[in-house]
Design an enzyme around this catalytic site. Structure first.
Site, short mmCIF file in Angstrom:
data_model
loop_
_atom_site.label_atom_id
_atom_site.label_comp_id
_atom_site.label_asym_id
_atom_site.label_seq_id
_atom_site.Cartn_x
_atom_site.Cartn_y
_atom_site.Cartn_z
N CYS A 404 54.63 -72.33 -39.81
CA CYS A 404 55.83 -71.34 -39.96
C CYS A 404 55.00 -69.91 -40.60
CB CYS A 404 56.95 -71.62 -40.29
SG CYS A 404 58.31 -70.49 -39.96
N HIS A 533 58.14 -76.45 -36.99
CA HIS A 533 57.99 -77.22 -38.27
C HIS A 533 57.87 -78.81 -38.04
CE1 HIS A 533 59.25 -74.28 -41.56
NE2 HIS A 533 59.69 -73.84 -40.50
N GLU A 535 56.93 -81.31 -39.72
CA GLU A 535 57.55 -82.13 -40.62
C GLU A 535 58.95 -82.88 -40.45
OE1 GLU A 535 58.56 -77.85 -42.39
OE2 GLU A 535 57.21 -78.97 -40.80
#
Length: 605
Positions: A404, A533, A535
């Site tokens: 990001c 993202h 994650e």
């Protein structure tokens, strides 16, 4: 089992006592027993959602598939249970009051006086009943058990309406369909060394005074609690000894469901909620994958050190999903993750003048790390530090993953030092720059801050001419992937051609091919950036591809892994190490099912 079953998890004494992990563990155990489980998190604050919070308020903001910006505990639920939650699975006081006020404006209450009781409390109960029946697993089946976590601590004025709602709710759904678990702290002052039960007694007394009697008391402590203390809690809190579960600090949160299961929680819930669980399940075999995961983590001997250069490092919960994703990848590859949290501002030249010790310590920590991750964030503070970290990694062939804002700062750095655009910057930080290589997306910058970013799961398409792409191969050579987003700014299309000609290749784009999603450098061991993202979709049994790449590159094993295609040997091992005698990673890697942007199912959760 036809009626929905509810387990309400409350907390006492202090906040942050572990209700989220306990709630997730209840769900994990039940799901291992073949029961469909969903979760609801209640946050008593007045905000509509967590989207406008600073990470220092409640930790990171977790993003769901549908774009919901929610509390980080929903990330725990998704990781433990391997489910996909929705924005309605996070209830706030703001959402409830807004719904009731909107109904009042529409005339739904027929001129009645709108009050906390019954209108707010009824709205809470209706919300829970409605959301509990929404499928959240890949099977598409309707959940059978709903775990409801009430945030904060019992006695907080903010949560009184919710406590009253559940006092009524227990009668609405009947006793055999509702039970309460109360999580409390048992402190052990150093001055006496004695474990104190009075805080737990007081917390349970207050909960019972509000009309809810706990069926299970989960006692958290630093050290194991002896039987006499457990009996004392049982005696003074009006529960049987087997209904008191004492959980000390464990080496891994993934040991918690195993620990709880070993203390008979399945038998109790089966009897209390009439779950019809098979009583002759093979001893603990139904939790085999969790036991194996816990055992593997306990026996890790080789470390991998990753530097995390962030803006909110004073609170590690600000990067919960990042740290979990690193743990998932490292653990499955056979490494114990060590994360060096580095405050981005400490890497800036101004810090050298004001705080030289912090400056040199931060740079020393960065240089000694085996890999670097630069995560997301908002605002100008710390951006120059992230740019400096990106440059050092590019210049020194240090494995790098930018996410990001980290993706954007790497583009800024490349523009400044390779394209020689000295004033290149982001419009977010410098509106008047002559070279805005990062610009805002007008449709996501409406002037209203809450809920207007580019949010949720979106498709990223790999370009056709990117066979060199490390990330595409890590994703299993898929043509497209799906990952979650949370951003308001993007790479300026006017600079893309110049950046690519200079060596920064944008290998992934959105479905319209107008927004840049992934960049890589072909002549670097691992210099990767993602606008999304990754994650958020990492799971303990299914790590995220970009994090797998970072860990492998940090240990200098990525090139061999990619070149050999992770081909399994007859023994089921995956050999990708440059040396012939180092097989420590291959056994773990053969079991990895790389996340492809969607939650991969695994049988035990």
């Amino acid at each position: 089992m036809s009626d929905m079953k509810y387990i309400l998890v409350t907390g006492g004494v202090i906040s942050g006592v572990g209700k989220g992990v306990i709630s997730s563990s209840f769900g994990t155990i039940l799901k291992c027993c073949g029961i469909e489980v969903t979760s609801i998190k209640i946050d008593p604050y007045i905000n509509l959602d967590a989207g406008t919070f600073s990470p220092y308020e409640h930790g990171e903001v977790f993003v769901l598939d549908d774009g919901g910006e929610v509390d980080l505990d929903l990330g725990n639920y998704e990781r433990f249970l391997n489910i996909t939650l929705h924005h309605d699975n996070n209830i706030t006081t703001g959402k409830i009051y807004k719904m009731v006020i909107d109904r009042e404006r529409q005339g739904d209450y027929l001129g009645k006086t709108v009050q906390v009781v019954p209108h707010i409390t009824d709205a809470i109960q209706e919300w829970c009943e409605r959301v509990s029946r929404i499928p959240v697993s890949d099977s598409g089946k309707t959940p059978e058990v709903c775990i409801i976590e009430l945030g904060g601590t019992i006695g907080d004025i903010e949560s009184m309406a919710f406590v009253e709602a559940f006092r009524q709710f227990q009668f609405r759904v009947k006793r055999e369909n509702f039970c309460t678990a109360h999580v409390s702290l048992v402190p052990q002052p150093r001055s006496t060394g004695e474990q104190k039960t009075k805080p737990t007694q007081a917390s349970v007394r207050e909960l019972r005074g509000l009309g809810l009697s706990p069926d299970i008391i989960v006692c958290r402590s630093e050290r194991p609690i002896d039987q006499t203390v457990k009996n004392k809690i049982s005696n003074f809190c009006h529960v049987a000894p087997e209904q008191v579960i004492c959980i000390p600090d464990l080496s891994s949160i993934y040991e918690v469901p195993i620990f709880m299961e070993s203390h008979g929680i399945v038998a109790y819930l089966n009897d209390r909620l009439k779950l019809n669980i098979n009583p002759v399940l093979p001893a603990r075999k139904f939790m085999r994958q969790w036991i194996e995961l816990s055992h593997r983590i306990e026996n890790l001997r080789t470390d991998v050190t990753i530097a995390l250069v962030g803006k909110y490092t004073r609170l590690e919960d600000s990067y919960t999903s990042i740290t979990k994703a690193l743990q998932h990848a490292a653990n499955m590859l056979g490494y114990n993750i060590k994360i060096n949290f580095i405050e981005a501002t400490n890497l800036e030249s101004e810090t050298l003048k004001d705080e030289p010790v912090a400056y040199h310590e931060s740079w020393s920590s960065l240089v000694q790390s085996e890999g670097v991750i630069v995560p997301g964030g908002f605002g100008k503070r710390g951006v120059e530090g992230k740019i400096a970290a990106s440059k050092w990694c590019r210049d020194n062939n240090k494995p790098f993953l930018g996410i990001c804002l980290g993706f954007q700062t790497a583009v800024i750095e490349f523009s400044r030092h390779v394209l020689k655009l000295a004033d290149a910057h982001s419009a977010e930080c410098e509106e008047t720059t002559k070279n805005p290589v990062i610009i805002d997306m007008p449709e996501h910058n409406t002037g209203q801050m809450g809920g207007t970013m580019r949010l949720g799961k979106r498709t990223t398409v790999f370009k056709k001419d990117v066979d060199f792409s490390k990330l595409k191969r890590l994703y299993g050579n898929k043509d497209k992937i799906e990952e979650r987003h949370r951003h308001r700014f993007e790479v300026n299309p006017a600079y893309i051609e110049s950046l690519e000609e200079a060596g920064l290749k944008f290998v992934g784009v959105d479905v319209e091919a107008t927004r840049m999603e992934i960049f890589e450098m072909d002549n670097h061991p691992y210099y990767v950036g993602t606008q999304f993202h990754p994650e958020y979709l990492s799971r303990p049994m299914s790590p995220s591809a970009p994090f797998i790449g970072l860990v492998l590159a940090a240990k200098k094993k990525l090139r061999s892994y990619l070149s050999k295609g992770c081909k399994l040997s007859p023994k089921g091992n995956c050999k990708y190490d440059d040396s012939d005698d180092d097989d420590e990673v291959t056994e773990r890697m053969s079991r990895i099912e790389v996340a492809d942007g969607s939650s991969s199912a695994y049988s035990s959760s």
